[in-house]
Scaffold this active site. Structure first.
Site, PDB file in Angstrom:
ATOM      1  CG  HIS A 143      -1.935  -1.075   1.224  1.00 42.42           C
ATOM      2  ND1 HIS A 143      -1.657  -2.336   1.714  1.00 42.42           N
ATOM      3  CD2 HIS A 143      -3.221  -1.119   0.784  1.00 42.42           C
ATOM      4  CE1 HIS A 143      -2.729  -3.101   1.583  1.00 42.42           C
ATOM      5  NE2 HIS A 143      -3.697  -2.386   1.026  1.00 42.42           N
TER       6      HIS A 143
ATOM      7  CG  ASP B 270      -4.030  -5.695  -4.341  1.00 40.03           C
ATOM      8  OD1 ASP B 270      -5.118  -5.246  -3.934  1.00 40.03           O
ATOM      9  OD2 ASP B 270      -3.128  -6.075  -3.561  1.00 40.03           O
TER      10      ASP B 270
END
Length: 333
Positions: free
Chosen positions: A178, A248
């Site tokens: 992230h 993702d």
């Protein structure tokens, strides 16, 4: 596939989704306040594109990755709880994780969510970043394979499609994708013997999600999500995954460049679906300008997955019995 900004669709979002016609949607915690509200939001999302069977996804793994939270939904154990329980009684832990996943699936099915981004079948090594951590069943790839299969079966029992993640594996990530790009330095032979094992075992599952990780021995320049070499040579051939490959979240900081460029690179590399989660309208509009239409073969695969979901559902499930059974199995493990 897009997210939305809040618990209720804005007029601008309705207009945008109607015009762009994405395959489907994904929900996050910001979208999920209470069962009736989520059910209405899911209906509104599908109505905005005029498709009652449009996939609506969520990450409801249990543990810290749970978008549906108490007090309106139960708190489910993290994956590691079941992996640890397997050391004492493998059969009991596998039964427990299947029933637990079925209960999660029933929660999702009750509000109209049809796809759960689970199981996480990454195989963590000692010292790996806690991005995966308790989301993993443990370091044994065979046990992870067995647990992952039980989760898939439990979700299908509840009329929800599973998504295996994160192909070809985040288990060696030393940073959180992230925030930064994980680099996997090990060679293919070592990865083949460990990290890839669960993905090979579950390669027949119809949905899979990529990892934003650099597999240096395959492609030293591009993370897996954006790498034709990783997708073709590793995910499709070596692992043997033939299903629907979704990225993702493309807004994660492991990737660089404008989000529209990321979408083009991911689709060009061989991903079937581009996933954008944050609900930012400006970013979604830029993505809509570059994303290509879905092919007939992909639409056929999505329809086949939907038929399998409906065919596998078990209408005779007793949730209260299942909850008690999970507690009993974990208590005895």
């Amino acid at each position: 596939m897009f997210g939305c900004a809040g618990p209720v669709l804005s007029d601008a979002e309705v207009r945008f989704f109607r015009e762009v016609n994405p395959l489907g949607f994904i929900l996050f915690g910001r979208n999920c306040l209470a069962p009736d509200q989520v059910r209405t939001l899911v209906d509104d999302l599908r109505n905005s594109i005029g498709r009652a069977d449009a996939p609506v996804l969520i990450d409801q793994e249990g543990g810290r990755v749970s978008r549906l939270k108490p007090p309106h939904w139960p708190a489910y154990p993290a994956a590691r709880v079941f992996g640890d329980a397997a050391r004492a009684d493998r059969a009991a832990a596998l039964e427990a994780v299947r029933l637990n996943s079925m209960l999660i699936g029933l929660d999702l099915n009750a509000v109209g969510i049809s796809v759960n981004c689970a199981p996480t079948i990454d195989v963590p090594i000692p010292g790996a970043h806690e991005m995966i951590g308790s989301r993993a069943y443990g370091p044994d790839p065979v046990l992870v394979s067995e647990m992952g299969r039980a989760v898939c079966e439990g979700l299908l029992d509840a009329n929800v499609l599973p998504v295996i993640k994160h192909l070809p594996g985040y288990g060696r990530a030393m940073v959180d994708s992230h925030l930064a790009l994980p680099v996997i330095a090990e060679g293919l032979d070592q990865l083949d013997a460990t990290d890839f094992v669960p993905f090979k075992a579950l390669a027949s599952i119809p949905w899979g999600m990529t990892a934003h990780a650099l597999i240096r021995s395959v492609d030293p320049d591009r993370p897996a999500t954006l790498s034709a070499s990783v997708i073709k040579d590793v995910i499709r051939q070596r692992i043997g995954f033939k299903g629907i490959l979704i990225t993702d979240d493309l807004s994660m900081n492991a990737l660089t460049g404008h989000v529209s460029a990321r979408v083009m690179q991911a689709l060009a590399a061989g991903c079937d679906l581009a996933l954008h989660c944050n609900g930012d309208m400006a970013e979604m509009e830029s993505i809509a300008g570059v994303a290509r239409p879905m092919s007939n073969s992909l639409l056929s695969d999505i329809d086949a997955a939907e038929r399998m979901r409906v065919a596998r559902a078990r209408p005779d499930i007793d949730p209260e019995w299942a909850r008690n059974r999970v507690r009993e199995l974990l208590g005895s493990s």
